[in-house]
Enzyme design. Sequence first.
Site, PDB file in Angstrom:
ATOM      1  N   PRO A 284      -4.571 -38.996 123.514  1.00 13.94           N
ATOM      2  CG  PRO A 284      -2.403 -38.426 122.838  1.00 13.94           C
ATOM      3  CD  PRO A 284      -3.733 -38.880 122.317  1.00 13.94           C
TER       4      PRO A 284
ATOM      5  CB  VAL B  89      -4.134 -39.374 102.642  1.00 10.15           C
ATOM      6  CG1 VAL B  89      -5.505 -38.718 102.680  1.00 10.15           C
ATOM      7  CG2 VAL B  89      -3.087 -38.437 103.241  1.00 10.15           C
TER       8      VAL B  89
ATOM      9  CG  HIS C  52     -10.596 -37.618 104.604  1.00  7.30           C
ATOM     10  ND1 HIS C  52     -10.294 -37.149 105.863  1.00  7.30           N
ATOM     11  CD2 HIS C  52     -11.938 -37.467 104.466  1.00  7.30           C
ATOM     12  CE1 HIS C  52     -11.407 -36.723 106.462  1.00  7.30           C
ATOM     13  NE2 HIS C  52     -12.417 -36.932 105.643  1.00  7.30           N
TER      14      HIS C  52
ATOM     15  CB  CYS D 278      -3.026 -35.492  82.589  1.00 10.22           C
ATOM     16  SG  CYS D 278      -4.227 -36.657  81.927  1.00 10.22           S
TER      17      CYS D 278
ATOM     18  NE  ARG E 133       0.394 -34.571 104.381  1.00  9.63           N
ATOM     19  CZ  ARG E 133      -0.926 -34.626 104.219  1.00  9.63           C
ATOM     20  NH1 ARG E 133      -1.553 -33.683 103.533  1.00  9.63           N
ATOM     21  NH2 ARG E 133      -1.637 -35.597 104.749  1.00  9.63           N
TER      22      ARG E 133
ATOM     23  CB  ALA F 137      -3.025 -45.014 119.224  1.00 12.60           C
TER      24      ALA F 137
ATOM     25  CB  THR G   9     -10.047 -38.886 114.768  1.00 15.48           C
ATOM     26  OG1 THR G   9     -10.741 -37.860 114.055  1.00 15.48           O
ATOM     27  CG2 THR G   9     -11.032 -39.738 115.533  1.00 15.48           C
TER      28      THR G   9
HETATM   29  P1  OAD Z   1      -6.291 -34.145 113.646  1.00 16.94           P
HETATM   30  O1  OAD Z   1      -4.895 -33.629 113.388  1.00 16.94           O
HETATM   31  O2  OAD Z   1      -7.424 -33.203 113.612  1.00 16.94           O
HETATM   32  O3  OAD Z   1      -6.348 -34.843 115.076  1.00 16.94           O
HETATM   33  C1  OAD Z   1      -5.385 -35.765 115.481  1.00 16.94           C
HETATM   34  C2  OAD Z   1      -5.797 -36.271 116.846  1.00 16.94           C
HETATM   35  O4  OAD Z   1      -4.859 -37.275 117.226  1.00 16.94           O
HETATM   36  C3  OAD Z   1      -5.798 -35.213 117.958  1.00 16.94           C
HETATM   37  O5  OAD Z   1      -7.036 -35.289 118.656  1.00 16.94           O
HETATM   38  C4  OAD Z   1      -4.624 -35.638 118.854  1.00 16.94           C
HETATM   39  O6  OAD Z   1      -4.876 -35.367 120.230  1.00 16.94           O
HETATM   40  C5  OAD Z   1      -4.580 -37.125 118.589  1.00 16.94           C
HETATM   41  N1  OAD Z   1      -3.267 -37.758 118.831  1.00 16.94           N
HETATM   42  C6  OAD Z   1      -2.035 -37.221 118.729  1.00 16.94           C
HETATM   43  N2  OAD Z   1      -1.091 -38.132 119.007  1.00 16.94           N
HETATM   44  C7  OAD Z   1      -1.746 -39.296 119.287  1.00 16.94           C
HETATM   45  C8  OAD Z   1      -1.327 -40.620 119.656  1.00 16.94           C
HETATM   46  N3  OAD Z   1      -0.041 -40.937 119.776  1.00 16.94           N
HETATM   47  N4  OAD Z   1      -2.291 -41.556 119.856  1.00 16.94           N
HETATM   48  C9  OAD Z   1      -3.600 -41.254 119.724  1.00 16.94           C
HETATM   49  N5  OAD Z   1      -4.046 -40.029 119.376  1.00 16.94           N
HETATM   50  C10 OAD Z   1      -3.140 -39.063 119.160  1.00 16.94           C
HETATM   51  O7  OAD Z   1      -6.488 -35.353 112.641  1.00 16.94           O
HETATM   52  P2  OAD Z   1      -7.828 -36.023 112.106  1.00 16.94           P
HETATM   53  O8  OAD Z   1      -8.855 -36.114 113.177  1.00 16.94           O
HETATM   54  O9  OAD Z   1      -7.412 -37.241 111.379  1.00 16.94           O
HETATM   55  O10 OAD Z   1      -8.858 -34.196 106.174  1.00 16.94           O
HETATM   56  O11 OAD Z   1      -8.281 -34.956 111.059  1.00 16.94           O
HETATM   57  C11 OAD Z   1      -9.386 -35.228 110.278  1.00 16.94           C
HETATM   58  C12 OAD Z   1      -9.179 -34.674 108.909  1.00 16.94           C
HETATM   59  O12 OAD Z   1      -8.867 -33.279 108.971  1.00 16.94           O
HETATM   60  C13 OAD Z   1      -8.007 -35.253 108.145  1.00 16.94           C
HETATM   61  O13 OAD Z   1      -8.316 -36.479 107.538  1.00 16.94           O
HETATM   62  C14 OAD Z   1      -7.765 -34.199 107.122  1.00 16.94           C
HETATM   63  C15 OAD Z   1      -7.837 -32.991 108.026  1.00 16.94           C
HETATM   64  O14 OAD Z   1      -8.056 -31.827 107.416  1.00 16.94           O
HETATM   65  C16 OAD Z   1      -8.587 -34.066 104.882  1.00 16.94           C
HETATM   66  O15 OAD Z   1      -7.464 -34.010 104.427  1.00 16.94           O
HETATM   67  C17 OAD Z   1      -9.835 -34.003 104.065  1.00 16.94           C
END
Ligand code: OAD
Length: 249
Positions: A219, A100, A116, A152, A67, A236, A193
Amino acid sequence: MRFNPRLLASARHIVVFTGAGVSAESGIATFRDKLTGLWERFDPAELASAEGFRRDPALIWGWYEMRRAGIAQAQPNPAHLAIAELAQRVPKLTLVTQNVDDLHERAGSADVLHLHGQLDAARCFDCARPAGAVLELPEGAGDGKRIEPPLCSACGGPLRPGVVWFGENLPEQALSQAFLAAADCDLLLSIGTSGVVQPAAMIPGVALEAGARVVHINPQVTGAGHAREFALAGKAGELLPQLLREAFG
Ligand code: OAD
């Protein structure tokens, strides 16, 4: 009711709250995307955990190095750039991210609150000592393979990525600053999100309860149930530059 972009120009304090979707157009997979290769049969929640790391450190470290390699190749997209520009145009903007990666910083945003953690900030799994400098990516990290974590320098334990795993606490200071900002802002943009991972997912609700307007950009439109809540369906990287043009152009 339609969101009036001019509200961006008249806001006193804007909170921008981002998730993986803001980096999607830079080619970074979101968390709900299916995994491929070595990791195909895993759920990200299994890989993003201390138990997963304990079970097989090289599998997990290899996943995160892949990643990191992908992020190093990626460029900030128009959404990251529009957020950095918006910060220059309004009296106050607080940027809170669940991501991240460092794409907000590379787009020019400062003081980003990383709820995160950050992939680059490796630390010891055993004694928590930070690795110090950003580690160089090993040859072929982007190919997706098992990689033994470096050790480490203090205690010889394996290094782990500087991200928050499931079951772990979020960085206290960033979290409290994010909640304070949400309670203080008059406009919150929630961008890319899925809003399912707590406690970060509470942030838009905190702003709404405190009287702010909340705009969701995704979307996959989620319901906007409140009179001060708006859902803009789209990418976005397309919607944000357009909003800025309409607000300030
Ligand atoms: P998700 O993968 O859960 O959600 C991503 C969101 O972005 C979805 O709702 C998609 O519809 C949307 N999306 C996709 N393409 C897009 C675009 N071009 N423009 C706007 N939106 C778009 O990701 P997060 O909500 O960030 O945590 O997930 C939250 C956390 O869950 C992450 O930080 C991670 C994960 O497990 C940890 O690692 C602790």
